[in-house]
Design a protein around this motif. Structure first.
Motif, mmCIF file in Angstrom:
data_model
loop_
_atom_site.group_PDB
_atom_site.id
_atom_site.type_symbol
_atom_site.label_atom_id
_atom_site.label_comp_id
_atom_site.label_asym_id
_atom_site.label_seq_id
_atom_site.Cartn_x
_atom_site.Cartn_y
_atom_site.Cartn_z
ATOM 1 N N SER A 18 48.407 25.861 66.534
ATOM 2 C CA SER A 18 48.204 25.677 65.204
ATOM 3 C C SER A 18 48.971 25.767 64.355
ATOM 4 C CB SER A 18 47.352 27.158 65.161
ATOM 5 O OG SER A 18 47.978 27.889 65.083
ATOM 6 N N ASN A 55 47.686 23.362 61.883
ATOM 7 C CA ASN A 55 46.752 24.082 61.214
ATOM 8 C C ASN A 55 44.934 24.345 61.696
ATOM 9 O OD1 ASN A 55 47.421 24.998 59.140
ATOM 10 N ND2 ASN A 55 47.695 23.270 57.486
ATOM 11 N N ARG A 56 44.677 24.007 62.878
ATOM 12 C CA ARG A 56 43.460 24.356 63.247
ATOM 13 C C ARG A 56 43.720 25.161 64.431
ATOM 14 N NH1 ARG A 56 39.432 21.671 61.020
ATOM 15 N NH2 ARG A 56 39.908 23.639 61.022
ATOM 16 N N THR A 57 42.587 26.452 64.279
ATOM 17 C CA THR A 57 43.346 27.155 65.376
ATOM 18 C C THR A 57 42.371 27.535 65.828
ATOM 19 O OG1 THR A 57 42.033 28.772 63.962
ATOM 20 C CG2 THR A 57 44.402 29.447 63.528
ATOM 21 N N GLN A 58 41.204 26.727 66.108
ATOM 22 C CA GLN A 58 39.638 27.236 67.629
ATOM 23 C C GLN A 58 39.360 28.722 67.608
ATOM 24 O OE1 GLN A 58 39.605 23.958 67.498
ATOM 25 N NE2 GLN A 58 40.086 23.733 70.151
ATOM 26 N N ILE A 59 39.569 29.083 66.411
ATOM 27 C CA ILE A 59 39.278 30.252 65.899
ATOM 28 C C ILE A 59 38.169 30.265 65.637
ATOM 29 C CG2 ILE A 59 39.534 32.709 65.602
ATOM 30 C CD1 ILE A 59 42.409 33.017 66.014
ATOM 31 N N GLN A 92 43.524 32.720 60.188
ATOM 32 C CA GLN A 92 43.253 31.150 60.250
ATOM 33 C C GLN A 92 42.170 30.714 60.815
ATOM 34 O OE1 GLN A 92 45.763 30.014 57.020
ATOM 35 N NE2 GLN A 92 46.625 29.186 58.286
ATOM 36 N N PRO A 93 41.084 31.980 60.694
ATOM 37 C CA PRO A 93 39.710 31.132 61.641
ATOM 38 C C PRO A 93 39.067 29.881 61.263
ATOM 39 C CG PRO A 93 39.032 33.151 60.726
ATOM 40 C CD PRO A 93 40.847 32.802 60.215
ATOM 41 N N ASP A 94 39.582 28.216 61.821
ATOM 42 C CA ASP A 94 38.554 27.588 61.762
ATOM 43 C C ASP A 94 36.724 28.013 61.132
ATOM 44 O OD1 ASP A 94 40.795 26.413 62.930
ATOM 45 O OD2 ASP A 94 40.052 25.057 64.679
#
Lengths: 352, 352
Positions: free
Chosen positions: A73, A77-81, A134-136
């Motif tokens: 991430s 910049n993607r967290t998969q959260i 930083q949740p998506d």
DNA sequence: CTGAAAGCGCTTACAG
DNA sequence: CTGAAAGCGCTTACAG
């Protein structure tokens, strides 16, 4: 886990924790490839020789390697959260939904970070904590975000999906039942069974779900030529509120014979209140219809007639939306409305 | 958020997402300090001039800077994430607990990652996903982890806390009620009210909670000189199971006059079953005692007499343990047992 | 198709 | 007490 040792991965100085995790570096060394190549093997879009990819993936499975999502991430910049904000946990509808949503999100490889606030006030801090990951996207169940919190989501770049209860904020996504239609169904149901004087038990007055169900119900009743239903303000989506509303109901000069409640849990409280405090019989004296069709509505002790929510469809739609948003957060806000299920007729209603 | 622009932080190429987040670098530049110093200001143990620290912290607040936990965890091997594994979401006891646990964990700066499995089988995959985030610990509610999953937690370095239901694995932590004592209390309660023939409605037979409550109950009854209670296997902690158990109860040649159920939700099902299927009166014909004291037990429609769980204490103990474990995961496994609360006497029991 | 290098946002020995 | 530098585990232009 023997392979980890085979690899010669030592615990290292940083891992007082005893965490010996296989990293991309270990895997690359083991395979005699560069880190870049190994990394690429995990991305379908990345260009890498098919044979190489297969080799990497196979060995990764053997060694139990999984890319570290934290490190990923940082680059992507993607967290998969997916953040999940819940407040009204006393309504059994939500645990059911949470559980299914979580399962659906796991299936698309997302993890769920849960924020649960007993009181609405405490939600803001928790949202900040959540946002630091930083949740998506963040999914909001039964909670109203302060406008400050909503703004923070926006600056953090995490789109919001309101599930069930919608937000007035035009910048957020929504998945909800067609509550107005559901209210209309309740009206039709009672009118068809010859009820003449109707009432609506209102829960949290500002909630979109409450307003829509109420308006849909009132509108249909008036359309059908009956007098406009009395509205009793219970104040919240809770058993206690429903129970209290029975008191106000008892004060009415002309007693309604059919009652539609904002949701099941309110209906259950209302029924108990009507029975205990007013000594009335349900459905002998009045019919009561709920909304949601939670498991408890089907219990013999309650046997609540209710408008079923299309939970499966709502969950699917949300998961799908989550997948889209995780790939591209710049989608334009959209609100999805699913038709309510048919009314489940049980033992709290009868023909007049 | 104006300050972000003041700072001249541009979106940058990587952030298609529109995420403009203040980083330690931005903050350092803004303050004319080095990144090291700024970073140190956030750690009480780090040595930095008090005045400097104050300055940094103040400006950080103004700019809305928060250290990125993903980046932090890369260095520190701590994630401040607590995994939460839940399966039996139909028991209202758990939503109540989840909500309070989450709130408590947020207070100590931890975030909660939720795994919820409808079926027990699906839990393993989800646990793997969870583990890839390296949670500092995982809390298990009402779920039984496969031994493979437990092993994975161990290799991932994430200690497990079993909440309420304990694990047979000696390597994990536990926080639970003294269920045996609770069972004993139920026995004393019924015996004091002159019940002569007792029964226990067993839920999931292998669950520690079930076994302990049963054994504590049986032991005390026998100690007090009554005949050993009949045990009916309902099979699971659910309303339906309790309802079904009423059928088996009806087959008994000598009908017990006092029944202790594995938990509240089983008790509610059992009572409904007994009333509907056997036409018996509760508490007229038999007394029923539950365990948990969930909100629903207090509803007038149920009025369940029950052994209260010390939920507050259990939650506090768990949060405390989490804090300890987050700081040092190498603590030795320990199981905390809290005394049950006093029995809440309602309307499903009476003196014989 | 593959590898070397830069860099995501942090923390932390190591010098000074 | 502070700063420059290395490095956590990844991804991804950039060369080759």
């Amino acid at each position: 886990m023997e392979e980890v040792n085979e690899l010669g991965v030592s615990a290292g100085p940083g891992s007082r924790k005893g965490r010996s995790r296989v990293t991309v570096k270990d895997l690359a060394r083991d395979l005699g490839m560069s880190v870049s190549t190994v990394s690429r093997a995990f991305y379908a879009e990345a260009v890498v020789a098919p044979a190489t990819r297969e080799l990497v993936l196979k060995r990764a499975r053997e060694l139990g390697y999984r890319p570290n999502p934290m490190a990923q991430s940082l680059k992507t910049n993607r967290t998969q959260i997916a953040g999940m904000v819940v407040s009204d946990i006393t309504n059994p509808f939500y645990p059911e939904v949470m559980s299914r949503l979580a399962a659906g999100l796991h299936e698309i490889g997302m993890n769920v970070m849960l924020i649960s606030a007993p009181q609405a006030g405490e939600i803001d801090d928790a949202v900040k904590l959540l946002l630091s990951y930083q949740p998506d996207l963040v999914i909001i169940l039964a909670a109203t975000l302060s406008s400050e919190a909503m703004r923070e989501c926006r600056t953090a770049g995490s789109p919001c999906i309101f599930f069930n209860r919608l937000s007035s904020d035009p910048d957020s996504f929504g998945v909800s039942c067609d509550n107005a239609k559901g209210g209309g169904k309740a009206a039709d149901f009672l009118i068809k069974r010859n009820h003449k004087r109707l009432a609506y038990i209102s829960a949290y007055a500002d909630a979109s779900t409450n307003m829509e169900r109420r308006d849909g119900f009132l509108k249909r009743v008036v359309e059908r030529g009956l007098t406009r239903p009395v509205v009793i303000e219970a104040g919240s989506f809770s058993y206690e509120a429903g129970y209290e509303a029975a008191g106000a109901f008892g004060e009415l000069e002309e007693r309604p014979d059919g009652v539609f409640c904002a949701n099941d849990i309110v209906a259950l409280g209302f029924i108990d209140g009507v029975r205990n405090r007013l000594g009335l019989d349900v459905p002998g004296d009045i019919s009561v219809v709920g909304f949601d069709d939670i498991a408890m509505a089907g219990w013999p002790s309650h046997g609540l007639t209710t408008v079923g929510q299309p939970v499966d469809e709502m969950v699917s739609a949300t998961v799908e939306l989550a997948a889209t948003l995780a790939a591209d957060p710049r989608e334009k806000p959209i609100v999805t409305r699913l038709a309510p299920r048919a009314i489940v007729e049980r033992t709290t209603t009868r023909r007049r």
